[in-house]
Design an enzyme around this catalytic site. Sequence first.
Site, PDB file in Angstrom:
ATOM      1  N   ASN A  20       0.877  -1.169   0.000  1.00 56.29           N
ATOM      2  CA  ASN A  20       0.000   0.000   0.000  1.00 56.29           C
ATOM      3  C   ASN A  20       0.916   1.222   0.000  1.00 56.29           C
ATOM      4  O   ASN A  20       1.490   1.555   1.034  1.00 56.29           O
ATOM      5  CB  ASN A  20      -0.891  -0.013   1.249  1.00 56.29           C
ATOM      6  CG  ASN A  20      -1.708   1.267   1.383  1.00 56.29           C
ATOM      7  OD1 ASN A  20      -1.817   2.039   0.438  1.00 56.29           O
ATOM      8  ND2 ASN A  20      -2.267   1.494   2.563  1.00 56.29           N
ATOM      9  N   LYS A  72       0.135   4.211  -0.254  1.00 53.02           N
ATOM     10  CA  LYS A  72      -0.533   5.401   0.303  1.00 53.02           C
ATOM     11  C   LYS A  72      -0.284   6.595  -0.618  1.00 53.02           C
ATOM     12  O   LYS A  72      -0.250   6.430  -1.828  1.00 53.02           O
ATOM     13  CB  LYS A  72      -0.062   5.663   1.738  1.00 53.02           C
ATOM     14  CG  LYS A  72      -0.077   4.405   2.611  1.00 53.02           C
ATOM     15  CD  LYS A  72       0.084   4.689   4.059  1.00 53.02           C
ATOM     16  CE  LYS A  72       0.249   3.396   4.821  1.00 53.02           C
ATOM     17  NZ  LYS A  72       0.042   3.549   6.241  1.00 53.02           N
ATOM     18  N   HIS A 131      -9.537   1.367   4.539  1.00 49.33           N
ATOM     19  CA  HIS A 131      -8.283   1.493   5.292  1.00 49.33           C
ATOM     20  C   HIS A 131      -8.528   2.410   6.489  1.00 49.33           C
ATOM     21  O   HIS A 131      -9.308   3.373   6.400  1.00 49.33           O
ATOM     22  CB  HIS A 131      -7.193   2.068   4.379  1.00 49.33           C
ATOM     23  CG  HIS A 131      -5.829   1.984   4.994  1.00 49.33           C
ATOM     24  ND1 HIS A 131      -5.395   2.887   5.932  1.00 49.33           N
ATOM     25  CD2 HIS A 131      -4.827   1.082   4.824  1.00 49.33           C
ATOM     26  CE1 HIS A 131      -4.168   2.554   6.313  1.00 49.33           C
ATOM     27  NE2 HIS A 131      -3.798   1.457   5.655  1.00 49.33           N
ATOM     28  N   GLU A 167      -6.907   4.741   7.675  1.00 46.10           N
ATOM     29  CA  GLU A 167      -6.654   6.166   7.404  1.00 46.10           C
ATOM     30  C   GLU A 167      -7.855   6.796   6.717  1.00 46.10           C
ATOM     31  O   GLU A 167      -8.167   7.966   6.937  1.00 46.10           O
ATOM     32  CB  GLU A 167      -5.377   6.315   6.556  1.00 46.10           C
ATOM     33  CG  GLU A 167      -4.137   6.023   7.404  1.00 46.10           C
ATOM     34  CD  GLU A 167      -2.960   5.473   6.636  1.00 46.10           C
ATOM     35  OE1 GLU A 167      -2.928   5.574   5.404  1.00 46.10           O
ATOM     36  OE2 GLU A 167      -2.052   4.924   7.292  1.00 46.10           O
ATOM     37  N   GLU A 225      -5.858  -5.127  10.316  1.00 49.70           N
ATOM     38  CA  GLU A 225      -4.854  -4.103  10.585  1.00 49.70           C
ATOM     39  C   GLU A 225      -5.163  -3.403  11.910  1.00 49.70           C
ATOM     40  O   GLU A 225      -5.965  -2.443  11.931  1.00 49.70           O
ATOM     41  CB  GLU A 225      -4.845  -3.070   9.468  1.00 49.70           C
ATOM     42  CG  GLU A 225      -4.540  -3.650   8.107  1.00 49.70           C
ATOM     43  CD  GLU A 225      -3.843  -2.632   7.219  1.00 49.70           C
ATOM     44  OE1 GLU A 225      -2.737  -2.923   6.783  1.00 49.70           O
ATOM     45  OE2 GLU A 225      -4.396  -1.553   6.992  1.00 49.70           O
ATOM     46  N   GLY A 253       2.026   2.011  10.728  1.00 51.61           N
ATOM     47  CA  GLY A 253       2.969   3.125  10.580  1.00 51.61           C
ATOM     48  C   GLY A 253       3.629   3.537  11.885  1.00 51.61           C
ATOM     49  O   GLY A 253       4.248   4.593  11.969  1.00 51.61           O
ATOM     50  N   SER A 266       3.027  -2.431  10.310  1.00 52.59           N
ATOM     51  CA  SER A 266       4.479  -2.469  10.526  1.00 52.59           C
ATOM     52  C   SER A 266       5.094  -3.836  10.226  1.00 52.59           C
ATOM     53  O   SER A 266       6.052  -4.255  10.876  1.00 52.59           O
ATOM     54  CB  SER A 266       4.828  -2.005  11.943  1.00 52.59           C
ATOM     55  OG  SER A 266       4.384  -0.676  12.140  1.00 52.59           O
TER      56      SER A 266
HETATM   57  C1  PEP Z   1      -0.925  -0.028   5.812  1.00 47.14           C
HETATM   58  O1  PEP Z   1      -0.840   1.057   5.294  1.00 47.14           O
HETATM   59  O2  PEP Z   1      -1.888  -0.740   5.530  1.00 47.14           O
HETATM   60  C2  PEP Z   1       0.119  -0.479   6.725  1.00 47.14           C
HETATM   61  C3  PEP Z   1       0.023  -1.645   7.289  1.00 47.14           C
HETATM   62  O3  PEP Z   1       1.173   0.401   6.928  1.00 47.14           O
HETATM   63  P1  PEP Z   1       2.572   0.051   7.656  1.00 47.14           P
HETATM   64  O4  PEP Z   1       3.068  -1.226   7.069  1.00 47.14           O
HETATM   65  O5  PEP Z   1       3.454   1.213   7.331  1.00 47.14           O
HETATM   66  O6  PEP Z   1       2.298  -0.072   9.117  1.00 47.14           O
END
Ligand code: PEP
Length: 248
Positions: free
Chosen positions: A9, A11, A94, A96, A164, A170, A210
């Site tokens: 992803n 983003k 997501h 976000e 998630e 992040g 992460s």
């Molecule tokens: C994500 O954006 O779905 C995500 C898991 O980000 P990160 O791997 O940076 O935590």
Amino acid sequence: MRKPIIAGNWKMNNTASAGVALVNELKPLVENANCDVAVCVPAIDIPAVAEALKGSNIALGAQNVHFEAKGAFTGEISADMLKEYGVKYVIIGHSERRQYFGETDETVNKRTLAALDAGLVPIVCIGESLEERETGKTEDVLAKQIREGLKGIDDVSKIVIAYEPIWAIGTGKTATAEQANETIAFIRKTCGEVFCPKCAEKVRIQYGGSMNAKNCKELMAMPEIDGGLIGGASLKAPDFATIVNYDK
Ligand code: PEP
């Protein structure tokens, strides 16, 4: 047997030219992958990245899709627009988007049904906040996101679910492999109750939060974890390739 899927992803990162450079570096590094591989890119990168991915084993994904087919929805993108460029996957809900753009289980549901109708594979994100985990609400939150966000889907195995935990996205904080495995087992059990046990056995459930080149092997060794949705670590080809090649 569920085939794992590792999806990046990006983003709001990478201009189209930077995206093309990234996938050109990535292609040879993942060409022998045993899992499905995808990159979910900013909408404006789609045409250029689609061209760069031709003939590779990397599928193209988007980061959102509108639920209407067309019309007065300034700034939105329809499933047909994505499909014209060969987009296969689309991230929906997501955290976000839930946090900053007013996405709700209701809009997640509408987008998911529209994506399925158009023949796209939704990657539907669900997850709890730190406060919800610490106050013992994780299962209730996830069950609600499944019941409301996935309402009306005829076969849940046609989608990918990304678990998630919001506190792990992040932040550099990863759920332990056991925590992620246990929670994904709960998601699968709930899908079995809401849909059918057979579909629940087939649905691929990723972990996201992460996940990186260092912790991917341990997470991917867990029986319930069918892949990863990767944010930060998908922006560097060698790191993303290490995750895709977790079994080598
Ligand atoms: C994500 O954006 O779905 C995500 C898991 O980000 P990160 O791997 O940076 O935590």
